[in-house]
Design an enzyme around this catalytic site. Structure first.
Site, PDB file in Angstrom:
ATOM      1  N   ASP A  60       9.559  27.216  31.123  1.00  0.00           N
ATOM      2  CA  ASP A  60      10.992  26.905  31.188  1.00  0.00           C
ATOM      3  C   ASP A  60      11.528  27.148  32.597  1.00  0.00           C
ATOM      4  OD1 ASP A  60      10.933  29.652  31.076  1.00  0.00           O
ATOM      5  OD2 ASP A  60      12.177  29.849  29.282  1.00  0.00           O
ATOM      6  N   SER A  61      10.636  27.542  33.521  1.00  0.00           N
ATOM      7  CA  SER A  61      10.989  27.542  34.949  1.00  0.00           C
ATOM      8  C   SER A  61      11.376  26.133  35.387  1.00  0.00           C
ATOM      9  CB  SER A  61       9.808  28.045  35.793  1.00  0.00           C
ATOM     10  OG  SER A  61       8.633  27.326  35.479  1.00  0.00           O
ATOM     11  N   ASP A 119       6.502  26.660  26.708  1.00  0.00           N
ATOM     12  CA  ASP A 119       7.469  27.737  26.460  1.00  0.00           C
ATOM     13  C   ASP A 119       8.449  27.381  25.347  1.00  0.00           C
ATOM     14  OD1 ASP A 119       7.090  29.984  28.050  1.00  0.00           O
ATOM     15  OD2 ASP A 119       8.127  29.122  29.783  1.00  0.00           O
ATOM     16  N   LYS A 177       4.448  29.710  24.005  1.00  0.00           N
ATOM     17  CA  LYS A 177       4.684  31.014  24.632  1.00  0.00           C
ATOM     18  C   LYS A 177       6.104  31.463  24.297  1.00  0.00           C
ATOM     19  CE  LYS A 177       5.106  31.634  29.374  1.00  0.00           C
ATOM     20  NZ  LYS A 177       6.461  32.209  29.542  1.00  0.00           N
ATOM     21  N   GLU A 200       4.436  39.577  33.788  1.00  0.00           N
ATOM     22  CA  GLU A 200       5.167  39.160  34.985  1.00  0.00           C
ATOM     23  C   GLU A 200       5.788  40.360  35.692  1.00  0.00           C
ATOM     24  OE1 GLU A 200       7.719  35.789  34.436  1.00  0.00           O
ATOM     25  OE2 GLU A 200       8.490  35.878  36.487  1.00  0.00           O
TER      26      GLU A 200
HETATM   27  O1  KIV Z   1       8.495  29.570  32.911  1.00  0.00           O
HETATM   28  C1  KIV Z   1       7.505  29.830  33.590  1.00  0.00           C
HETATM   29  O2  KIV Z   1       7.094  29.092  34.476  1.00  0.00           O
HETATM   30  C2  KIV Z   1       6.795  31.076  33.310  1.00  0.00           C
HETATM   31  C3  KIV Z   1       5.815  31.546  34.325  1.00  0.00           C
HETATM   32  C4  KIV Z   1       6.506  32.094  35.494  1.00  0.00           C
HETATM   33  C5  KIV Z   1       4.838  32.494  33.757  1.00  0.00           C
HETATM   34  O3  KIV Z   1       7.033  31.686  32.318  1.00  0.00           O
END
Ligand code: KIV
Length: 291
Positions: A66-67, A109, A138, A207
């Site tokens: 979700d980044s 995610d 995730k 993280e």
């Molecule tokens: O959302 C994401 O990209 C993440 C990574 C930083 C592990 O959760």
């Protein structure tokens, strides 16, 4: 009319005949890698072309993180990302991999607000991501999430946990900072990690956790592969946000990032250099990239 890849005008992907035959990455294969001490590599991916590049560079697991809220949508945190957006990008990644007969394991995610309400809400949201092409979902946090993880795993959905800095709760955490530094925080993190393993999580992103803590925890989690970001080299694998490792971050580069485009001529080569550096233990360097 049938689709011919060679005639696709934009971002042409290779034809199936020119592709090497590789075994798909699966949970048993990740467990085998772990057993022989081979590091697992993960990169974020949000679209078909970059997913195909990462796959051909040998990245074993792709995370539709979700980044994408920050790197694709220009948001200031991941909190505003919706399930529909996650499904859209998961479908794009899965299609990109299918077109190049990719083998990577796809993790997506569950975004903020799509699993906190109830286990039933979590399975509806996780199913949407699986329908979009994810192999694993995730979710962030410990404690209450254990029950949700067990519920999903019992129903056939592989789960990756996420502890330490959990960006969806950045407002509650008071900012993006290292987690698990005090003895009590470290103990809570250890309890949460062991509970997630017991609940059946096969993978766990750690993280911004102190390197010593992540290295201590990893052998205590033989069934749950720790994937570190800013948590030192002692984890079972590593993940970076793709835009960061390609030197495309718009703000201050986080301490745990290396720009793999430096010295490489293509995105694919930069990704292959990332894979090689994680495998040979030269990335991350705990003196530079960890706490
Ligand atoms: O959302 C994401 O990209 C993440 C990574 C930083 C592990 O959760």
């Amino acid at each position: 009319m049938s689709e011919t890849l060679a005639s696709t005008p934009y971002g042409t992907l290779p034809t199936a005949a020119s592709l090497p035959q590789r075994k798909p990455v699966s949970l048993p294969r990740l467990h085998e890698m772990r057993e022989r001490g081979e590091k697992i590599t993960m990169l974020t991916a949000y679209d078909a072309t970059f997913a195909a590049a990462a796959d051909s560079a040998g990245v074993e697991t792709l995370l539709i993180g979700d980044s994408l809220g920050m790197v694709c949508q220009g948001l200031s945190s991941t909190v505003g990302v919706t399930l529909d957006t996650m499904c859209y990008h998961t479908e794009s990644v899965a299609r990109g991999l299918r077109r190049v007969q990719g083998t990577a394991w796809i993790v997506a995610d569950l975004p903020f607000g799509s699993y906190q309400e109830s286990k039933e809400q979590a399975i509806r949201s996780a199913s949407a991501l699986m329908h979009a092409g994810a192999h694993m979902i995730k979710l962030e946090g410990g404690g209450w999430t254990t029950e949700t993880v067990a519920f999903l795993v019992e129903r056939g959905i592989p789960v990756c946990g996420h502890l330490g800095l959990t960006p969806q709760t950045v407002h509650a955490l008071g900012g993006y900072r290292v987690q698990g530094r005090s003895e009590s925080d470290a103990q809570r993190l250890r309890r949460d990690a062991l509970a997630l393993q017991d609940a059946g999580a096969d993978m766990l992103v750690l993280e911004m956790v102190p390197a010593a803590l992540a290295a201590e925890l990893t052998p205590e989690l033989p069934r749950c592969h720790t994937i570190g970001i800013g948590s030192g080299k002692g984890t079972a694998g590593q993940v970076l946000v793709m835009h960061d490792m390609l030197g495309m971050g718009l703000g201050k580069t986080p301490k745990f990032v290396r720009n793999f485009m430096a010295g490489n001529d293509s995105v694919r080569d930069a990704m292959a250099a990332y894979v090689a550096s994680v495998k040979d233990g030269s990335f991350p360097d705990d003196r530079l990239h960890a706490w």
